[in-house]
Design a protein around this motif. Sequence first.
Motif, PDB file in Angstrom:
ATOM      1  N   THR A  65      32.861  30.278 -11.597  1.00 13.52           N
ATOM      2  CA  THR A  65      32.194  30.809 -12.792  1.00 13.52           C
ATOM      3  C   THR A  65      33.143  30.683 -13.978  1.00 13.52           C
ATOM      4  N   PRO A  66      32.736  29.929 -15.025  1.00 17.56           N
ATOM      5  CA  PRO A  66      33.635  29.781 -16.185  1.00 17.56           C
ATOM      6  C   PRO A  66      33.576  31.007 -17.106  1.00 17.56           C
ATOM      7  N   ASP A  67      34.488  31.043 -18.086  1.00 18.60           N
ATOM      8  CA  ASP A  67      34.475  32.146 -19.051  1.00 18.60           C
ATOM      9  C   ASP A  67      33.168  32.208 -19.830  1.00 18.60           C
ATOM     10  N   LEU A  68      32.730  31.034 -20.275  1.00 17.00           N
ATOM     11  CA  LEU A  68      31.546  31.018 -21.131  1.00 17.00           C
ATOM     12  C   LEU A  68      30.394  30.386 -20.373  1.00 17.00           C
ATOM     13  N   CYS A  69      29.399  31.172 -20.050  1.00 18.59           N
ATOM     14  CA  CYS A  69      28.220  30.668 -19.329  1.00 18.59           C
ATOM     15  C   CYS A  69      27.122  31.726 -19.438  1.00 18.59           C
ATOM     16  N   ILE A  70      25.994  31.443 -18.800  1.00 18.12           N
ATOM     17  CA  ILE A  70      24.882  32.408 -18.810  1.00 18.12           C
ATOM     18  C   ILE A  70      25.336  33.704 -18.145  1.00 18.12           C
ATOM     19  N   GLN A  71      25.076  34.835 -18.798  1.00 19.52           N
ATOM     20  CA  GLN A  71      25.380  36.150 -18.202  1.00 19.52           C
ATOM     21  C   GLN A  71      24.126  37.005 -18.227  1.00 19.52           C
ATOM     22  N   ARG A  72      23.446  37.042 -17.109  1.00 22.73           N
ATOM     23  CA  ARG A  72      22.224  37.846 -16.976  1.00 22.73           C
ATOM     24  C   ARG A  72      22.345  38.719 -15.725  1.00 22.73           C
ATOM     25  N   PRO A  73      23.296  39.695 -15.741  1.00 25.29           N
ATOM     26  CA  PRO A  73      23.465  40.547 -14.563  1.00 25.29           C
ATOM     27  C   PRO A  73      22.234  41.418 -14.345  1.00 25.29           C
ATOM     28  N   ARG A  74      22.046  41.886 -13.109  1.00 26.99           N
ATOM     29  CA  ARG A  74      20.877  42.709 -12.807  1.00 26.99           C
ATOM     30  C   ARG A  74      21.244  44.120 -12.368  1.00 26.99           C
ATOM     31  N   THR A  75      22.490  44.529 -12.624  1.00 28.44           N
ATOM     32  CA  THR A  75      22.856  45.931 -12.392  1.00 28.44           C
ATOM     33  C   THR A  75      23.120  46.574 -13.751  1.00 28.44           C
ATOM     34  N   ILE A  76      22.977  47.908 -13.812  1.00 29.20           N
ATOM     35  CA  ILE A  76      23.285  48.594 -15.076  1.00 29.20           C
ATOM     36  C   ILE A  76      24.783  48.453 -15.386  1.00 29.20           C
ATOM     37  N   TYR A  77      25.582  48.422 -14.337  1.00 28.23           N
ATOM     38  CA  TYR A  77      27.034  48.221 -14.498  1.00 28.23           C
ATOM     39  C   TYR A  77      27.298  46.876 -15.192  1.00 28.23           C
ATOM     40  N   GLY A  78      26.679  45.820 -14.665  1.00 31.69           N
ATOM     41  CA  GLY A  78      26.880  44.487 -15.234  1.00 31.69           C
ATOM     42  C   GLY A  78      26.370  44.406 -16.664  1.00 31.69           C
TER      43      GLY A  78
END
Length: 332
Positions: free
Chosen positions: A147-160
């Motif tokens: 996983t690179p530094d810059l990429c899609i970030q769509r976590p599915r936890t409230i923490y994420g």
Amino acid sequence: WHIPADANFHSASLSETDQPRVLITGGLGQLGVGLANFLRKRFGKDNVILSDIRKPPDHIFHSGPCIYSDILDYKNLREIVVNNRITWLFHYSALLSAVGEANVSLAKAVNITGLHNILDVAAEHSLRLFVPSTIGAFGPTSPRNPTPDLCIQRPRTIYGVSKVHAELMGEYYYYRYGLDFRCLRYPGIISADSQPGGGTTDYAVQIFHDAVKNGKFECNLKPSTRLPMMYIDDCLRATLEVMEAPAESLSMRTYNISAMSFTPEELAQEVLKHIPEFQITYNVDSVRQAIADSWPVSLDDSNARKDWGWKHDFDLPELVTTMLNFHGSDTR
Ligand code: AKB
């Protein structure tokens, strides 16, 4: 991007000889005490203040300054920063991934509202601010290996979600107000003398305790679940290194850091080399498993290595030897 000329805020003005005056929030969590001990060796005992809403045990209370602070109370935070002439703030208060899913409204309050107070107090008082992010800031649509530094970030936890929010808000305050915000995405952190509280990677801490005490361990993730992990000494050193890095060396403000990736099966194999009678069984927790399956398998930390010289010391064999020695096993 540049910092607007009329910005009221400027980065922490330490002269060359000054030691930082440090405040750690969430100080009684998994990392706070270790960080305080580490920073006290460098900056002096009285320059590092541990804070939490809980009462510290005696040995922590007597090891250096410990105070009450509630990150949801802005006036309380401001009073602490002013009265103690704080210049660096390490913001460790957070509900972790699994416990966050069990209490979403508290996670929103602590991880999001609390962060807003921290950003404001840091900007108002020109603090250098460190906020840990996590592999949990990525999700199932992120590239997972590596996983690179810059990429899609769509976590599915409230923490994420709260950690993506922290990354973005910190960077916004940096560009908009010149806040000296620095952030690392931590892998699962493995520590010997402190327990994690409610994370998905907790198994990799508990296994050592149970292996030494009972010779067996019941794992709540599947044997093949590969996740990025790091020994606490590497994590604390990385944290201090990024805080001390000259601003001009930082090409970004949020970096991945990585050390190793392993599965429960591989970890158990390594433990077996020291404790031949060790047995692992599996009783999968569906919430934790779903979270782990959406997280990176490995992190690409090449920017941290290039920009400020990040280099880990501990791989899996050293990690296991160190953890078992700490727990008092007769390692062969
Ligand atoms: C968790 O498992 O929630 C944390 C993390 C990887 O951020 N240890």
